[in-house]
Design a protein around this motif. Structure first.
Motif, PDB file in Angstrom:
ATOM      1  N   ASP A 233      67.638  36.529  14.577  1.00  0.00           N
ATOM      2  CA  ASP A 233      67.236  35.426  13.695  1.00  0.00           C
ATOM      3  C   ASP A 233      66.394  34.389  14.444  1.00  0.00           C
ATOM      4  OD1 ASP A 233      68.560  36.647  11.669  1.00  0.00           O
ATOM      5  OD2 ASP A 233      70.262  35.257  11.605  1.00  0.00           O
ATOM      6  N   THR A 234      66.759  34.109  15.688  1.00  0.00           N
ATOM      7  CA  THR A 234      65.984  33.154  16.484  1.00  0.00           C
ATOM      8  C   THR A 234      64.556  33.642  16.688  1.00  0.00           C
ATOM      9  OG1 THR A 234      67.950  32.370  17.665  1.00  0.00           O
ATOM     10  CG2 THR A 234      65.820  31.983  18.723  1.00  0.00           C
ATOM     11  N   ALA A 235      64.408  34.931  17.015  1.00  0.00           N
ATOM     12  CA  ALA A 235      63.079  35.509  17.206  1.00  0.00           C
ATOM     13  C   ALA A 235      62.268  35.456  15.913  1.00  0.00           C
ATOM     14  CB  ALA A 235      63.203  36.956  17.690  1.00  0.00           C
ATOM     15  N   LEU A 236      62.924  35.744  14.798  1.00  0.00           N
ATOM     16  CA  LEU A 236      62.231  35.737  13.509  1.00  0.00           C
ATOM     17  C   LEU A 236      61.794  34.322  13.125  1.00  0.00           C
ATOM     18  CD1 LEU A 236      64.509  38.256  11.559  1.00  0.00           C
ATOM     19  CD2 LEU A 236      62.236  38.689  12.503  1.00  0.00           C
ATOM     20  N   HIS A 237      62.662  33.340  13.376  1.00  0.00           N
ATOM     21  CA  HIS A 237      62.295  31.943  13.106  1.00  0.00           C
ATOM     22  C   HIS A 237      61.084  31.537  13.941  1.00  0.00           C
ATOM     23  CE1 HIS A 237      64.962  30.271  10.167  1.00  0.00           C
ATOM     24  NE2 HIS A 237      66.063  30.647  10.810  1.00  0.00           N
ATOM     25  N   GLN A 238      61.095  31.897  15.231  1.00  0.00           N
ATOM     26  CA  GLN A 238      59.988  31.559  16.115  1.00  0.00           C
ATOM     27  C   GLN A 238      58.690  32.236  15.686  1.00  0.00           C
ATOM     28  OE1 GLN A 238      61.469  32.679  19.968  1.00  0.00           O
ATOM     29  NE2 GLN A 238      62.503  30.714  20.314  1.00  0.00           N
ATOM     30  N   ALA A 239      58.820  33.369  15.008  1.00  0.00           N
ATOM     31  CA  ALA A 239      57.640  34.110  14.540  1.00  0.00           C
ATOM     32  C   ALA A 239      57.153  33.632  13.180  1.00  0.00           C
ATOM     33  CB  ALA A 239      57.949  35.604  14.474  1.00  0.00           C
ATOM     34  N   GLY A 240      57.788  32.565  12.636  1.00  0.00           N
ATOM     35  CA  GLY A 240      57.282  31.980  11.400  1.00  0.00           C
ATOM     36  C   GLY A 240      58.023  32.347  10.143  1.00  0.00           C
ATOM     37  N   LEU A 241      59.103  33.134  10.236  1.00  0.00           N
ATOM     38  CA  LEU A 241      59.863  33.500   9.048  1.00  0.00           C
ATOM     39  C   LEU A 241      60.889  32.410   8.731  1.00  0.00           C
ATOM     40  CD1 LEU A 241      58.505  36.190   9.908  1.00  0.00           C
ATOM     41  CD2 LEU A 241      60.485  37.365   8.959  1.00  0.00           C
ATOM     42  N   ASN A 243      64.377  30.833   6.266  1.00  0.00           N
ATOM     43  CA  ASN A 243      65.750  31.246   5.955  1.00  0.00           C
ATOM     44  C   ASN A 243      65.802  32.235   4.804  1.00  0.00           C
ATOM     45  OD1 ASN A 243      66.897  29.687   7.971  1.00  0.00           O
ATOM     46  ND2 ASN A 243      67.129  27.880   6.662  1.00  0.00           N
ATOM     47  N   GLY A 244      64.905  32.060   3.833  1.00  0.00           N
ATOM     48  CA  GLY A 244      64.872  33.005   2.723  1.00  0.00           C
ATOM     49  C   GLY A 244      64.515  34.413   3.190  1.00  0.00           C
ATOM     50  N   ASP A 245      63.605  34.503   4.148  1.00  0.00           N
ATOM     51  CA  ASP A 245      63.232  35.801   4.707  1.00  0.00           C
ATOM     52  C   ASP A 245      64.422  36.436   5.421  1.00  0.00           C
ATOM     53  OD1 ASP A 245      60.573  35.462   3.866  1.00  0.00           O
ATOM     54  OD2 ASP A 245      60.077  34.361   5.691  1.00  0.00           O
ATOM     55  N   LEU A 246      65.162  35.621   6.155  1.00  0.00           N
ATOM     56  CA  LEU A 246      66.333  36.134   6.879  1.00  0.00           C
ATOM     57  C   LEU A 246      67.423  36.575   5.917  1.00  0.00           C
ATOM     58  CD1 LEU A 246      64.731  34.904   9.213  1.00  0.00           C
ATOM     59  CD2 LEU A 246      66.882  33.968  10.110  1.00  0.00           C
ATOM     60  N   ASP A 247      67.599  35.842   4.823  1.00  0.00           N
ATOM     61  CA  ASP A 247      68.602  36.231   3.825  1.00  0.00           C
ATOM     62  C   ASP A 247      68.244  37.578   3.190  1.00  0.00           C
ATOM     63  OD1 ASP A 247      70.010  33.918   4.310  1.00  0.00           O
ATOM     64  OD2 ASP A 247      69.183  32.820   2.590  1.00  0.00           O
ATOM     65  N   SER A 248      66.965  37.770   2.903  1.00  0.00           N
ATOM     66  CA  SER A 248      66.552  39.044   2.299  1.00  0.00           C
ATOM     67  C   SER A 248      66.698  40.195   3.294  1.00  0.00           C
ATOM     68  CB  SER A 248      65.109  38.957   1.787  1.00  0.00           C
ATOM     69  OG  SER A 248      64.195  38.675   2.834  1.00  0.00           O
ATOM     70  N   LEU A 249      66.550  39.903   4.601  1.00  0.00           N
ATOM     71  CA  LEU A 249      66.794  40.941   5.611  1.00  0.00           C
ATOM     72  C   LEU A 249      68.271  41.313   5.634  1.00  0.00           C
ATOM     73  CD1 LEU A 249      65.997  42.755   7.961  1.00  0.00           C
ATOM     74  CD2 LEU A 249      66.243  40.782   9.489  1.00  0.00           C
ATOM     75  N   GLY A 265      62.705  48.957   5.658  1.00  0.00           N
ATOM     76  CA  GLY A 265      61.289  49.288   5.779  1.00  0.00           C
ATOM     77  C   GLY A 265      60.423  48.483   4.827  1.00  0.00           C
ATOM     78  N   GLU A 266      60.899  48.320   3.591  1.00  0.00           N
ATOM     79  CA  GLU A 266      60.164  47.511   2.612  1.00  0.00           C
ATOM     80  C   GLU A 266      60.099  46.054   3.047  1.00  0.00           C
ATOM     81  OE1 GLU A 266      62.187  48.163  -1.043  1.00  0.00           O
ATOM     82  OE2 GLU A 266      61.541  50.258  -1.255  1.00  0.00           O
ATOM     83  N   TRP A 267      61.204  45.569   3.623  1.00  0.00           N
ATOM     84  CA  TRP A 267      61.234  44.181   4.102  1.00  0.00           C
ATOM     85  C   TRP A 267      60.199  43.975   5.203  1.00  0.00           C
ATOM     86  CZ3 TRP A 267      62.069  41.753   8.743  1.00  0.00           C
ATOM     87  CH2 TRP A 267      62.310  40.372   8.703  1.00  0.00           C
ATOM     88  N   GLY A 272      55.477  41.406   7.280  1.00  0.00           N
ATOM     89  CA  GLY A 272      54.581  41.579   8.423  1.00  0.00           C
ATOM     90  C   GLY A 272      53.424  40.605   8.430  1.00  0.00           C
ATOM     91  N   SER A 273      52.922  40.265   7.257  1.00  0.00           N
ATOM     92  CA  SER A 273      51.761  39.368   7.169  1.00  0.00           C
ATOM     93  C   SER A 273      52.096  37.931   7.553  1.00  0.00           C
ATOM     94  CB  SER A 273      51.184  39.390   5.748  1.00  0.00           C
ATOM     95  OG  SER A 273      52.139  38.922   4.802  1.00  0.00           O
ATOM     96  N   LYS A 274      53.390  37.583   7.649  1.00  0.00           N
ATOM     97  CA  LYS A 274      53.781  36.217   7.961  1.00  0.00           C
ATOM     98  C   LYS A 274      53.953  35.968   9.460  1.00  0.00           C
ATOM     99  CE  LYS A 274      56.674  34.100   5.280  1.00  0.00           C
ATOM    100  NZ  LYS A 274      57.880  33.700   4.508  1.00  0.00           N
ATOM    101  N   VAL A 275      53.972  37.038  10.247  1.00  0.00           N
ATOM    102  CA  VAL A 275      54.303  36.909  11.670  1.00  0.00           C
ATOM    103  C   VAL A 275      53.216  36.148  12.421  1.00  0.00           C
ATOM    104  CG1 VAL A 275      54.698  38.177  13.814  1.00  0.00           C
ATOM    105  CG2 VAL A 275      55.730  38.979  11.684  1.00  0.00           C
ATOM    106  N   LEU A 276      53.666  35.218  13.272  1.00  0.00           N
ATOM    107  CA  LEU A 276      52.763  34.425  14.101  1.00  0.00           C
ATOM    108  C   LEU A 276      53.012  34.721  15.567  1.00  0.00           C
ATOM    109  CD1 LEU A 276      53.372  30.927  12.432  1.00  0.00           C
ATOM    110  CD2 LEU A 276      51.610  32.575  11.812  1.00  0.00           C
ATOM    111  N   THR A 277      51.951  34.696  16.386  1.00  0.00           N
ATOM    112  CA  THR A 277      52.085  34.666  17.843  1.00  0.00           C
ATOM    113  C   THR A 277      51.200  33.537  18.335  1.00  0.00           C
ATOM    114  OG1 THR A 277      50.271  36.228  18.257  1.00  0.00           O
ATOM    115  CG2 THR A 277      52.487  37.144  18.027  1.00  0.00           C
TER     116      THR A 277
END
Length: 301
Positions: A233-241, A243-249, A265-267, A272-277
């Motif tokens: 979850d920490t990695a996903l938050h840092q990548a721009g996702l 709480n709603g994205d995490l709940d759906s995961l 896979g669908e998630w 994927g289009s939301k990920v930031l670096t």
């Protein structure tokens, strides 16, 4: 002396320049920028890829299998099509696809030596022996090969050339063109922008994406222990996702069970289009690769 970036741009624009020369310049650029992703990609394009899994999509070509059969009383069938369905599932790739795993110089030589409209990839002898009497009643297979359009090879080499050009042009927008400018590397923000440029242009299935995945800043690695949802979850938050994205995961993981399946896979495809670096979106394809790498770590795959 001409600037390194300008050298790459000029060589890439001139279609007559050998592609290995351009990639060696990219390798040097990777060292100047201390960018492991660019160095790895340039080395793989120069020296070849070690496995099909490492080979990027643009080196994966569709092909048609054909064979030469001999029968009784001198019967003969030349260039006879071999449909994938006639092979066992584990062998069907031998009738429908080719992975170009060698360095670019090998394929430049093949194109120079080829006089026809297609290029053939022979089956290994053991494959021919295994299927010798399994295709046509009364006929034995004596040779088989995969046929690929010569134009497909041209497209692969042009893709590599175009990617080197895009990398150099986009990095030039971020940096000056002299060696001194390259070494200066003004800030971490600049490094992150360059990492994003390299990731978007090299793409494919390189090890950086699925083995040592980039973190949310575009630097180093993100390591997630098996079952450590908090780290994921920490990695996903840092990548721009959010709480709603995490709940759906969470819902997708609960639906799929012990292993990631269709819902996960669908998630990944959706997010994927939301990920930031480094604060910049890397695009759906690369973003999906990064998410996949983190989820695989979470599952211990």
């Amino acid at each position: 002396m001409s600037a390194l970036l300008d050298d790459i741009i000029n060589l890439a624009i001139d279609g007559k320049q050998p592609l290995p020369d351009i990639l060696r310049k990219c390798l040097l650029l990777g060292h100047e920028l201390k960018n492991d992703r660019l160095k790895q990609w340039a080395n793989q394009e120069l020296n070849g890829y070690k496995s099909k899994e490492d080979t990027p999509d643009y080196r994966h070509l569709q092909a048609i299998a054909k064979g030469h059969f001999f029968g009784s009383y001198g019967g003969e069938l030349k260039n006879y099509p071999i449909p994938p369905a006639s092979l066992e599932e584990k062998h069907r790739h031998w009738a429908r696809e080719v992975y170009l795993m060698q360095g670019v110089s090998a394929y430049e030589n093949i194109l120079r030596a080829s006089n026809g409209a297609t290029i053939a990839f022979p089956w290994p002898g053991n494959m021919i022996l295994y299927y010798q009497q399994k295709f046509l009643d009364g006929y034995g297979l004596i040779s088989a090969w995969l046929v690929v359009s010569k134009n497909a090879f041209v497209e692969v080499l042009d893709t590599v050339r175009n990617r080197t050009l895009n990398i150099a042009l986009q990095i030039k927008d971020e940096l000056g063109t002299s060696y001194a400018d390259l070494r200066r590397m003004a800030s971490r923000e600049t490094e992150s922008k360059i990492q994003s440029i390299v990731i978007q242009n090299t793409g494919g299935n390189t090890n950086v994406a699925f083995g040592a995945s980039v973190d949310a800043s575009g630097q180093g690695q993100t390591i997630i222990a098996v079952g450590d949802r908090k780290a994921l979850d920490t990695a996903l938050h840092q990548a721009g996702l959010d709480n709603g994205d995490l709940d759906s995961l969470t819902e997708a993981i609960q639906t799929d069970g012990a292993k990631p399946g269709n819902k996960v896979g669908e998630w990944v495809k959706e997010k994927g289009s939301k990920v930031l670096t480094g604060g910049f979106k890397v695009g759906t394809k690369i973003g999906s690769e990064i998410l996949t790498a983190w989820i695989k770590q979470h599952y211990g795959l």
